[in-house]
Design a protein around this motif. Sequence first.
Motif, short mmCIF file in Angstrom:
data_model
loop_
_atom_site.label_atom_id
_atom_site.label_comp_id
_atom_site.label_asym_id
_atom_site.label_seq_id
_atom_site.Cartn_x
_atom_site.Cartn_y
_atom_site.Cartn_z
N MET A 78 3.61 31.40 28.54
CA MET A 78 3.35 30.10 29.16
C MET A 78 4.56 29.18 29.16
SD MET A 78 0.42 30.37 30.38
CE MET A 78 0.47 28.71 31.02
N ALA A 79 5.67 29.60 28.57
CA ALA A 79 6.85 28.74 28.53
C ALA A 79 7.36 28.40 29.92
CB ALA A 79 7.96 29.40 27.70
N ILE A 80 7.19 29.32 30.88
CA ILE A 80 7.62 29.08 32.26
C ILE A 80 7.01 27.80 32.81
CG2 ILE A 80 5.76 30.49 33.23
CD1 ILE A 80 7.62 31.34 35.47
N SER A 81 5.84 27.43 32.32
CA SER A 81 5.14 26.24 32.80
C SER A 81 5.25 25.05 31.86
CB SER A 81 3.66 26.57 33.00
OG SER A 81 3.48 27.61 33.93
N GLU A 82 5.32 25.29 30.56
CA GLU A 82 5.11 24.20 29.61
C GLU A 82 6.37 23.48 29.15
OE1 GLU A 82 2.03 24.54 26.59
OE2 GLU A 82 1.50 26.52 27.40
N VAL A 83 7.54 24.09 29.31
CA VAL A 83 8.76 23.42 28.87
C VAL A 83 8.94 22.10 29.60
CG1 VAL A 83 11.28 23.56 28.86
CG2 VAL A 83 9.93 25.52 28.07
N THR A 84 8.66 22.09 30.90
CA THR A 84 8.83 20.85 31.66
C THR A 84 7.81 19.79 31.25
OG1 THR A 84 7.42 21.70 33.44
CG2 THR A 84 9.78 22.03 33.67
N VAL A 85 6.65 20.21 30.76
CA VAL A 85 5.67 19.24 30.27
C VAL A 85 6.24 18.53 29.05
CG1 VAL A 85 3.36 18.99 29.30
CG2 VAL A 85 3.72 20.54 31.21
N ALA A 291 2.94 25.43 40.38
CA ALA A 291 3.57 24.20 40.83
C ALA A 291 5.04 24.47 41.12
CB ALA A 291 3.40 23.12 39.76
N GLU A 292 5.78 23.41 41.40
CA GLU A 292 7.17 23.57 41.80
C GLU A 292 8.00 24.35 40.78
OE1 GLU A 292 5.69 19.82 43.87
OE2 GLU A 292 5.31 20.91 42.01
N GLU A 293 7.72 24.15 39.51
CA GLU A 293 8.50 24.81 38.46
C GLU A 293 8.36 26.33 38.52
OE1 GLU A 293 11.12 25.10 35.23
OE2 GLU A 293 10.64 23.42 36.54
N GLU A 294 7.15 26.81 38.83
CA GLU A 294 6.92 28.25 38.85
C GLU A 294 7.49 28.92 40.10
OE1 GLU A 294 4.18 26.44 36.05
OE2 GLU A 294 4.46 26.04 38.18
N ILE A 295 7.67 28.17 41.18
CA ILE A 295 8.13 28.76 42.44
C ILE A 295 9.49 29.42 42.27
CG2 ILE A 295 8.89 28.22 44.80
CD1 ILE A 295 6.65 26.08 44.82
N GLY A 296 10.37 28.77 41.51
CA GLY A 296 11.69 29.36 41.28
C GLY A 296 11.62 30.70 40.58
N ALA A 334 19.86 17.78 38.47
CA ALA A 334 19.51 17.54 39.88
C ALA A 334 18.68 18.66 40.48
CB ALA A 334 20.79 17.33 40.70
N THR A 335 18.76 19.87 39.90
CA THR A 335 18.01 20.99 40.46
C THR A 335 16.62 21.14 39.84
OG1 THR A 335 18.94 22.56 38.85
CG2 THR A 335 20.14 22.24 40.93
N LYS A 336 16.29 20.30 38.87
CA LYS A 336 15.01 20.42 38.18
C LYS A 336 13.89 19.76 38.99
CE LYS A 336 16.47 22.43 34.38
NZ LYS A 336 16.03 23.78 34.00
N PRO A 337 12.85 20.51 39.36
CA PRO A 337 11.77 19.90 40.12
C PRO A 337 10.76 19.19 39.22
CG PRO A 337 11.31 22.22 39.79
CD PRO A 337 12.65 21.95 39.17
N THR A 338 9.97 18.32 39.83
CA THR A 338 8.83 17.75 39.14
C THR A 338 7.57 18.48 39.61
OG1 THR A 338 8.60 16.01 40.81
CG2 THR A 338 9.92 15.50 38.86
N SER A 339 6.48 18.37 38.83
CA SER A 339 5.27 19.14 39.14
C SER A 339 4.04 18.42 38.59
CB SER A 339 5.36 20.54 38.55
OG SER A 339 5.43 20.48 37.13
N ASP A 340 2.87 18.91 38.97
CA ASP A 340 1.61 18.24 38.61
C ASP A 340 1.38 18.12 37.11
OD1 ASP A 340 -1.40 18.34 37.93
OD2 ASP A 340 -1.42 17.74 40.04
N PRO A 341 1.42 19.21 36.33
CA PRO A 341 1.12 19.05 34.90
C PRO A 341 2.12 18.16 34.18
CG PRO A 341 0.92 21.34 35.58
CD PRO A 341 1.59 20.62 36.70
#
Length: 434
Positions: A78-85, A291-296, A334-341
């Motif tokens: 789940m790190a692919i999703s949760e680090v940005t949280v 979300a945007e983070e996972e697309i990459g 600058a390349t870091k997206p934002t996302s819903d969670p």
Amino acid sequence: MSAARTEQRTSAVTIRPGGGRRRHRLFALPAALCVTALAVTACGSSASEQAGSHARSCVDTTGPTIKVGSLNSLSGTMAISEVTVRDSTRLAVDQINAAGGVLGKQIELVGEDGASEPTVFAEKAEKLISNDCVAAVFGGWTSSSRKAMLPVFEDRNALLYYPVQYEGLESSENIFYTGATTNQQIVPALDYLKGRGVKSLYLVGSDYVFPQTANRIIKAYAKANGIEIKGEDYTPLGSTDFSTIVNKVRAADADAVFNTLNGDSNVAFFREYKNVGLTARDMPVVSVSIAEEEIGGIGVGNIAGQLTAWNYYQTVANPVNHSFVEDYKAKYGATKPTSDPMEAAYTSVHLWKNTVEKAQSFAVEDVQKAAGGVSFEAPEGTVTIDGENNHITKTARIGEIRPDGLIYSIWDSGEAIEPDPYLAGYSWAEGLGG
């Protein structure tokens, strides 16, 4: 699409329409052991047991700082999703501190890694509450992690702000749910598909609480709305072999796929989906955890054209979001997206701040009493806490993934939807919460 508030709460029991009752895990001390407690206030008394509560708080309000916790998967599937949280929680804390803090105190953020394991989440929650003495915890992603933590927060009478969309059919006095519940995400997504002539679905999900419960709800909706379920498959979190499932999906020839996979399993699923020649034009996939983070990580070439159901995208056009995106990119790249969670996590911290300031207290009981009606001008739009179920209002959005790797709204609900976690406003959902 909004539903009326439906729960009537007492200190120990939630009463639902039709006489159904959901008992909280609340434990009262014997009367002989109860003592008059000192309030934990901004004035700086040492933390102590609240009157009528069942657990002693060690939160220290005597100094210039107040501790809060962040608990996210920084390792594992789940790190692919949760680090940005975790990152957006830090951004909110830094912004609040720069503006003077909360009730004159600077926030000290104590971080922990849930390691994608529910048992670890429960252990780290206990540590944050009992050893680090935090006033609130922000975190969790999977429903398995939330359900593992829930008895810890209820038994310790502490607060968790949970930022991810989930399957509903739950509420707790100790959890604030700042992601979408079912009537704010899954039901609008189904309404969208139905409105575009979808007559059949294939269900694919990870093998744990959220996908299984979400699919029960989807099947009840489908039965009531003349939609055929052509197949239903689950795979363990972290699975990377989707050849069998994708071939079954292709053979079923459904109008669309409803995807409740979580974490890096989505990478393997969409790569295999493309490998067998399935496209968004032939059989679109609607995802509720991409979300945007996972697309990459998935690769935009493998997922462009597919659909998502969320409440926030980086491309939401309003001044608050423009500032949020700029601030996040300035802090993390600058390349870091934002996302819903991560937006919901950012919003969580501000809602906690606003509630504490309304209560003029960090004490759990005071925050709980003050929460109803507290609002925040969030990047997704104005959100407000429903004090009857601790969920918040959310605007539903259907998005399309474009070749630039961002998600663009192609439909939205037009206004914030009141939370209805038990789907009491939908006759087809009767019995799902039993």
